[in-house]
Design a protein around this motif. Structure first.
Motif, short mmCIF file in Angstrom:
data_model
loop_
_atom_site.label_atom_id
_atom_site.label_comp_id
_atom_site.label_asym_id
_atom_site.label_seq_id
_atom_site.Cartn_x
_atom_site.Cartn_y
_atom_site.Cartn_z
N LEU A 1 12.80 7.55 -1.31
CA LEU A 1 13.03 7.50 -2.72
C LEU A 1 12.30 9.14 -3.15
CD1 LEU A 1 13.02 6.02 -5.25
CD2 LEU A 1 11.22 4.84 -4.64
N LEU A 2 11.09 9.20 -2.37
CA LEU A 2 10.73 10.50 -2.65
C LEU A 2 11.02 11.78 -3.00
CD1 LEU A 2 6.99 9.34 -1.70
CD2 LEU A 2 7.15 9.78 -3.82
N ASP A 3 12.89 11.70 -2.89
CA ASP A 3 13.47 12.84 -1.71
C ASP A 3 14.19 12.42 -2.58
OD1 ASP A 3 12.98 15.79 -1.20
OD2 ASP A 3 15.13 14.84 -0.05
N SER A 4 14.60 11.75 -4.06
CA SER A 4 15.24 11.70 -4.74
C SER A 4 15.65 11.95 -6.12
CB SER A 4 15.95 10.62 -4.93
OG SER A 4 15.79 9.71 -4.08
N LYS B 1 13.26 16.67 -8.72
CA LYS B 1 12.78 15.63 -7.67
C LYS B 1 11.17 15.34 -8.04
CE LYS B 1 16.97 16.53 -4.46
NZ LYS B 1 17.82 15.44 -4.59
N ILE B 2 11.31 13.73 -7.29
CA ILE B 2 9.90 13.51 -7.12
C ILE B 2 8.92 13.74 -6.18
CG2 ILE B 2 8.88 11.11 -6.95
CD1 ILE B 2 11.44 9.56 -6.70
N ASN B 3 8.16 15.04 -6.62
CA ASN B 3 7.18 15.65 -5.69
C ASN B 3 6.25 15.27 -5.12
OD1 ASN B 3 5.43 17.82 -5.10
ND2 ASN B 3 6.11 18.77 -6.94
N ILE B 4 6.54 14.62 -4.18
CA ILE B 4 6.18 13.81 -2.51
C ILE B 4 4.91 14.74 -2.28
CG2 ILE B 4 7.72 14.84 -0.90
CD1 ILE B 4 6.86 12.25 0.85
N GLU B 5 4.92 16.27 -2.35
CA GLU B 5 3.77 17.11 -1.97
C GLU B 5 3.04 16.94 -3.41
OE1 GLU B 5 7.32 19.13 -0.42
OE2 GLU B 5 6.94 17.73 -1.84
N ARG B 6 3.03 17.02 -4.61
CA ARG B 6 1.79 16.47 -5.28
C ARG B 6 1.08 15.22 -5.62
NH1 ARG B 6 1.95 13.64 -9.86
NH2 ARG B 6 4.58 14.24 -9.95
N ILE B 7 2.11 14.49 -5.55
CA ILE B 7 1.18 12.81 -4.85
C ILE B 7 0.66 12.11 -4.59
CG2 ILE B 7 2.26 10.78 -4.92
CD1 ILE B 7 5.04 10.97 -6.26
N PHE B 8 0.65 13.05 -2.75
CA PHE B 8 0.33 13.30 -1.86
C PHE B 8 -1.08 14.29 -1.87
CE2 PHE B 8 3.17 10.13 -1.03
CZ PHE B 8 2.97 8.86 -0.92
N MET C 1 9.94 -3.65 -4.18
CA MET C 1 8.80 -2.67 -4.55
C MET C 1 9.09 -1.18 -4.78
SD MET C 1 6.94 -5.13 -2.25
CE MET C 1 4.84 -4.66 -2.46
N ALA C 2 9.83 -0.55 -4.18
CA ALA C 2 9.89 1.09 -4.00
C ALA C 2 9.72 1.28 -4.71
CB ALA C 2 10.75 1.14 -2.92
N GLU D 1 0.68 -1.37 -0.02
CA GLU D 1 -0.06 -0.30 -0.16
C GLU D 1 0.91 1.13 -0.05
OE1 GLU D 1 -3.63 1.84 2.69
OE2 GLU D 1 -3.37 -0.31 2.53
N LEU D 2 1.85 0.84 0.69
CA LEU D 2 2.73 2.41 0.88
C LEU D 2 2.97 2.54 -0.88
CD1 LEU D 2 4.81 1.98 3.77
CD2 LEU D 2 3.13 4.02 3.32
N ALA D 3 3.72 1.56 -1.24
CA ALA D 3 4.54 1.44 -2.46
C ALA D 3 3.41 1.95 -3.60
CB ALA D 3 4.90 0.35 -2.61
#
Length: 208
Positions: free
Chosen positions: A120-123, A144-151, A67-68, A3-5
């Motif tokens: 990973l989401l900050d990579s 960077k992978i945009n964690i703010e946009r994804i979540f 998995m990630a 689920e996290l992945a």
């Protein structure tokens, strides 16, 4: 962890993907059946050599990394070029700082799982470079992978000032000096009392 992945790939609830059939050892009555089915449909969960998911078994750090990586474009492809499972995945994770603050143990802890996803989401975003129809190399897109946009969350740094082990109330002070209180189910922040943490805050319902 499946689920996290999925959520790290922006495929969170309601699950954006699914599979025609699940794993033989995951009945429809399983509490995470839909998430596991979605993870299979997304190619994140592929099962063991017998086609089983083993939902009640502990997951190893290398399995979590694999998995990630399958959830984030670029990383799994690069890991396969580096030798595949398991060494290729560990090599790429080390090269890109994904293993920062991770204990490489047989079974991944909840804390390590969250740190792994956070790293990973900050990579860097990796883009495949093709030559004659085949992947020849990978480049950093410069972002960077945009964690703010994804979540749909806001990233903030805060100092932990107090943790009430009975109520779960955590008192923090953000970098701008603003204090705040939150109720958290996880009491592990008690070990970070007096330290600085990274928080991802949902501005809509103020959950973390």
């Amino acid at each position: 962890f499946a689920e996290l992945a999925l959520r790290s790939a922006g495929l969170g609830k309601p699950w954006a993907v699914t599979a025609e059939s699940g794993f033989a050892d995951v009945p429809e009555t399983h509490s995470h059946y839909n998430a596991i089915l979605a993870a299979k449909g997304a190619g994140i969960a592929q099962g063991d050599e017998m086609g089983r998911f083993n939902p009640d078994s502990t997951i190893t750090t290398v399995q979590a990394i694999t998995m990630a990586f399958r959830a984030i474009r670029g990383y799994a492809n690069l890991a396969e070029l580096k030798g595949g499972y398991p060494n290729g995945y560990v090599t790429v994770a080390a090269e890109y700082g994904i293993l920062k603050n991770i204990n490489m143990s047989e079974s991944v802890t909840k804390n390590d799982a969250l740190v792994l996803i956070n790293n990973l989401l900050d990579s860097d975003v990796l883009t495949a470079q093709y030559s004659n129809g085949e992947i020849g190399s990978f480049t950093d897109e410069g972002g960077k992978i945009n964690i703010e946009r994804i979540f749909g969350v806001t990233k903030k740094r805060a100092d932990v000032k107090n943790v009430d082990m009975v109520t779960g109330k955590v008192t923090v002070v953000f970098s701008n000096g603003t204090p705040a209180e939150y109720i958290l189910e996880d009491k592990s922040l008690a070990s970070r009392l007096g330290g600085r943490i990274t928080m991802y805050i949902d501005d809509i319902d103020d959950t973390k």
